[in-house]
Design a protein around this motif. Structure first.
Motif, short mmCIF file in Angstrom:
data_model
loop_
_atom_site.label_atom_id
_atom_site.label_comp_id
_atom_site.label_asym_id
_atom_site.label_seq_id
_atom_site.Cartn_x
_atom_site.Cartn_y
_atom_site.Cartn_z
N GLY A 92 0.92 -1.06 0.19
CA GLY A 92 0.34 -0.23 0.03
C GLY A 92 0.98 0.67 0.09
O GLY A 92 0.34 2.29 -0.55
N SER A 93 2.06 1.26 0.28
CA SER A 93 2.76 2.74 0.65
C SER A 93 3.82 2.55 -0.79
O SER A 93 4.70 3.10 -0.27
CB SER A 93 3.16 2.99 2.32
OG SER A 93 4.01 1.23 2.77
N GLY A 94 3.10 2.07 -1.92
CA GLY A 94 4.13 2.07 -2.81
C GLY A 94 5.74 1.37 -2.79
O GLY A 94 6.25 2.05 -2.91
N VAL A 95 5.63 0.52 -1.97
CA VAL A 95 7.06 -0.21 -2.61
C VAL A 95 6.78 -1.27 -3.81
O VAL A 95 5.47 -1.71 -3.42
CB VAL A 95 6.93 -1.28 -1.48
CG1 VAL A 95 8.52 -2.00 -1.20
CG2 VAL A 95 7.40 -0.16 0.03
N HIS A 96 7.35 -1.85 -4.27
CA HIS A 96 7.30 -2.44 -5.29
C HIS A 96 7.42 -4.07 -5.17
O HIS A 96 7.73 -4.62 -4.12
CB HIS A 96 8.89 -1.84 -6.76
CG HIS A 96 10.25 -3.08 -6.00
ND1 HIS A 96 10.44 -1.61 -5.55
CD2 HIS A 96 10.80 -3.33 -6.11
CE1 HIS A 96 11.95 -2.40 -5.42
NE2 HIS A 96 12.09 -3.91 -5.76
N THR A 97 6.78 -4.15 -6.20
CA THR A 97 6.18 -5.87 -5.60
C THR A 97 7.35 -7.49 -5.19
O THR A 97 7.30 -7.98 -4.40
CB THR A 97 5.31 -6.76 -6.60
OG1 THR A 97 3.99 -5.96 -7.31
CG2 THR A 97 4.81 -7.91 -6.58
N SER A 98 8.24 -7.16 -5.97
CA SER A 98 9.47 -8.00 -5.45
C SER A 98 9.74 -7.55 -4.13
O SER A 98 10.49 -9.11 -3.80
CB SER A 98 10.15 -7.64 -6.88
OG SER A 98 10.97 -6.88 -6.85
N ARG A 99 10.30 -6.54 -4.13
CA ARG A 99 11.07 -6.24 -2.64
C ARG A 99 10.00 -7.36 -1.24
O ARG A 99 9.91 -7.47 -0.32
CB ARG A 99 11.16 -5.01 -2.63
CG ARG A 99 11.41 -4.63 -1.14
CD ARG A 99 11.76 -2.86 -1.40
NE ARG A 99 13.63 -3.13 -1.87
CZ ARG A 99 14.59 -3.29 -1.54
NH1 ARG A 99 14.47 -3.49 -0.02
NH2 ARG A 99 15.76 -3.06 -1.62
N ASN A 139 9.82 2.68 3.68
CA ASN A 139 9.99 1.32 2.69
C ASN A 139 11.92 0.72 3.39
O ASN A 139 11.77 -0.17 3.41
CB ASN A 139 10.31 1.78 1.21
CG ASN A 139 11.03 1.08 0.34
OD1 ASN A 139 11.52 0.35 0.63
ND2 ASN A 139 10.56 1.49 -1.26
N ALA A 140 12.33 1.38 3.64
CA ALA A 140 14.26 1.39 3.62
C ALA A 140 13.93 0.86 5.36
O ALA A 140 14.47 -0.27 5.99
CB ALA A 140 14.87 2.95 3.70
N ASP A 141 13.21 1.26 5.96
CA ASP A 141 12.85 1.06 7.82
C ASP A 141 11.85 -0.86 7.96
O ASP A 141 13.01 -1.54 8.54
CB ASP A 141 12.03 1.82 8.69
CG ASP A 141 12.39 2.99 8.79
OD1 ASP A 141 14.05 3.47 8.22
OD2 ASP A 141 12.40 3.82 9.20
N LEU A 142 10.96 -0.84 7.36
CA LEU A 142 10.77 -2.04 7.09
C LEU A 142 11.98 -3.08 6.57
O LEU A 142 11.72 -3.98 6.43
CB LEU A 142 9.13 -2.30 6.72
CG LEU A 142 8.21 -1.36 7.42
CD1 LEU A 142 7.00 -1.30 7.12
CD2 LEU A 142 8.20 -1.88 8.90
N ASN A 171 7.14 2.60 -10.14
CA ASN A 171 7.24 1.46 -9.42
C ASN A 171 6.26 0.31 -10.73
O ASN A 171 6.85 -0.51 -10.80
CB ASN A 171 6.42 1.17 -8.51
CG ASN A 171 7.07 1.67 -7.38
OD1 ASN A 171 7.94 1.51 -7.03
ND2 ASN A 171 6.50 2.42 -6.57
N GLY A 172 5.96 0.53 -11.34
CA GLY A 172 4.94 0.43 -11.99
C GLY A 172 5.76 -0.87 -13.14
O GLY A 172 5.59 -2.17 -13.74
N PHE A 173 6.71 -0.23 -13.78
CA PHE A 173 7.60 0.04 -14.79
C PHE A 173 8.23 -0.87 -14.33
O PHE A 173 8.17 -2.74 -14.92
CB PHE A 173 7.55 0.80 -16.09
CG PHE A 173 7.38 1.35 -16.62
CD1 PHE A 173 7.33 0.23 -18.15
CD2 PHE A 173 6.60 2.55 -17.28
CE1 PHE A 173 6.05 0.65 -19.61
CE2 PHE A 173 6.11 2.62 -18.11
CZ PHE A 173 5.52 1.64 -19.19
N ILE A 174 8.91 -1.32 -13.08
CA ILE A 174 9.90 -2.03 -13.01
C ILE A 174 9.13 -3.12 -12.47
O ILE A 174 9.38 -4.21 -12.51
CB ILE A 174 10.18 -1.30 -10.74
CG1 ILE A 174 10.89 -0.68 -11.63
CG2 ILE A 174 10.88 -2.06 -10.39
CD1 ILE A 174 11.82 0.40 -10.52
N ASP A 175 7.85 -3.08 -11.51
CA ASP A 175 7.16 -4.25 -11.31
C ASP A 175 7.21 -5.06 -13.20
O ASP A 175 7.07 -6.72 -12.56
CB ASP A 175 6.04 -4.42 -11.36
CG ASP A 175 6.12 -3.97 -9.72
OD1 ASP A 175 6.49 -4.16 -9.12
OD2 ASP A 175 5.06 -3.88 -9.05
#
Lengths: 170, 260
Positions: free
Chosen positions: B29-36, B89-92, B217-221
């Motif tokens: 939900g907070s905008g991390v790309h899916t593979s991560r 993203n970084a912290d989690l 993010n969409g293109f990275i996914d």
């Protein structure tokens, strides 16, 4: 010569401000701010130089810039324990072709306003397609350039947030 | 410690899967790309001796965990609509390594997770001013002069203010973008009175709304093979760009009819 250098530096400076501002909306960690500014300035100034002085097209220029940002974020990220994308995405934001995306959408709106006039319609359709193509391919090259370093060095990219001292303690 | 006193392997597995479901859906939900998201979740799972598998869909995630005894448990969670947040993203992500390297128990991971999620975001006023400066710089990059930059700065502050206020009232996302684009461009149409690069000012005044992060993010996914989530992110971003165009066209129809 001095004019050229100052134009490039000015471009880098404004790109850095743009990256910090647009990035701030997405709440990056404070420790990443200086690195985001540096990467954004380097990437955007490189694209500006290539496009203005070497006649490179916008897609190729964006690819060179995003590769610089991608590899740069990998080198700079480890010390502050940030994933590459936390730095590379804000640094890429000033290069998002927002103006082209907007022009493309606007032409579609205008296409329907002038639906009865064939010649004007065709002109708007042309503008929409041209700007749409630029938008899609520039964003694609930006994402590809930022992802390539991760695909090339996965083990390095996936351990960016790992703390070395934790391993020793374990 | 808690794990030994509880002693029931099934409820332990359920608790682990439940936590990872919460963790993964928050990251998505907070905008991390899916593979991560998938990688981090599996890493936490392996730290707790649970094999985690995720099926990620645009609005929900199926999380399934299998423990050392071969028992499995699965859950479906909805992906919340959070604002994009690189700090989480970084912290989690770092939390997933911490759990893995120190073999933290679930209770402690959960406690760290709550602490990290409770960190305050950047001050909204600061973000607004930075966004204004950013958009003014953008105006410069597109060839606007200093007067145009000043107007774009003001227009962005106004547009951002409208967006924040309407968001607090829980307005629909798309209507919000139309309203903010309309407000910002209407403000920047003041540049038509002055002798300046008003075309650049009008067009750049709305660019702070462009959803750049989901676009990348969409293109990275898609590049990483998560095509379904990638396309859904891109589609959502394109819808927002269309809303921006609608808001801006409304202004143009009002103030600059000869342009149409």
């Amino acid at each position: 010569m001095i004019e050229t250098v100052s134009a490039i530096l000015a471009d880098g400076f404004f790109a850095a401000v743009a990256a910090l501002g647009f990035g701030a909306i997405s709440n990056p960690p404070m420790r990443a701010f200086p690195r985001i500014a540096l990467l954004a300035a380097a990437g955007h100034a490189l694209r500006f130089t290539l496009m203005t002085y070497f006649g490179v097209d916008i897609a190729t220029g964006s690819l060179c810039a995003s590769l610089t940002i991608g590899f740069g974020s990998m080198m700079l990220g480890r010390r502050i324990h940030c994933p590459t994308t936390v730095m590379s995405i804000p640094a890429l934001l000033p290069m998002i072709p927002g103006m082209y995306a907007y022009k493309s959408m606007f032409s579609i709106v205008m296409f329907f306003q002038k639906i009865d006039d064939t010649a004007v319609c065709a002109a708007y359709l042309d503008t929409a397609l041209r700007n749409g193509m630029i938008t899609v391919f520039v964003i694609l090259t930006l994402a590809a350039g930022a992802t390539l370093p991760i695909l090339m060095f996965p083990s390095k990219a996936y351990t960016m947030t790992r703390r070395q001292q934790c391993q020793n303690n374990a | 410690m808690q794990r030994q006193t509880q002693g029931d392997p099934h409820s332990e597995l359920a608790a682990t899967v439940g936590f990872i479901a919460r963790y993964a859906s928050y990251l998505m939900g907070s905008g991390v790309h899916t593979s991560r998201v998938v990688r981090n979740s599996r890493r936490i799972g392996s730290a707790l001796d649970v094999e985690i598998n995720l099926a990620v869909f645009p609005k929900s995630i199926i999380v399934s965990g299998t423990d050392a005894h071969g028992e499995s448990f699965s859950r479906v969670v909805a992906i919340p609509a959070c604002p994009i947040d690189f700090e989480r993203n970084a912290d989690l992500s770092a939390l997933s390594w911490e759990a893995h390297d120190r073999r933290l128990p679930l209770a402690q991971i959960e406690q760290r997770y709550e602490e990290l999620c409770a960190k305050p975001r950047l001050d909204p006023m600061l973000v607004m001013i930075l966004a204004g400066l950013a958009n003014a710089s953008f105006c410069r990059l597109f060839g606007g002069d200093f007067k145009a930059m000043g107007i774009v700065f003001t227009a962005t502050l106004f547009g951002f203010f409208v967006k924040q206020k309407l968001a607090q009232r829980g307005m629909n996302h798309y209507l919000l973008f139309i309203a903010a684009a309309f407000a910002a461009s209407l403000m920047s149409s003041l540049s038509l009175i002055l002798d300046t690069t008003s075309d650049v000012a009008l067009a750049t005044s709305v660019l702070f709304l462009i959803p750049g992060v989901p676009l990348i993010n969409g293109f990275i996914d898609i590049i990483e093979g998560h095509i379904l989530t990638g396309i859904s992110r891109l589609t959502a971003a394109i819808m927002l760009i269309a809303c921006i165009a609608i808001g801006l066209s409304a202004t143009l129809m009002m103030v600059k009819s000869e342009l149409l």
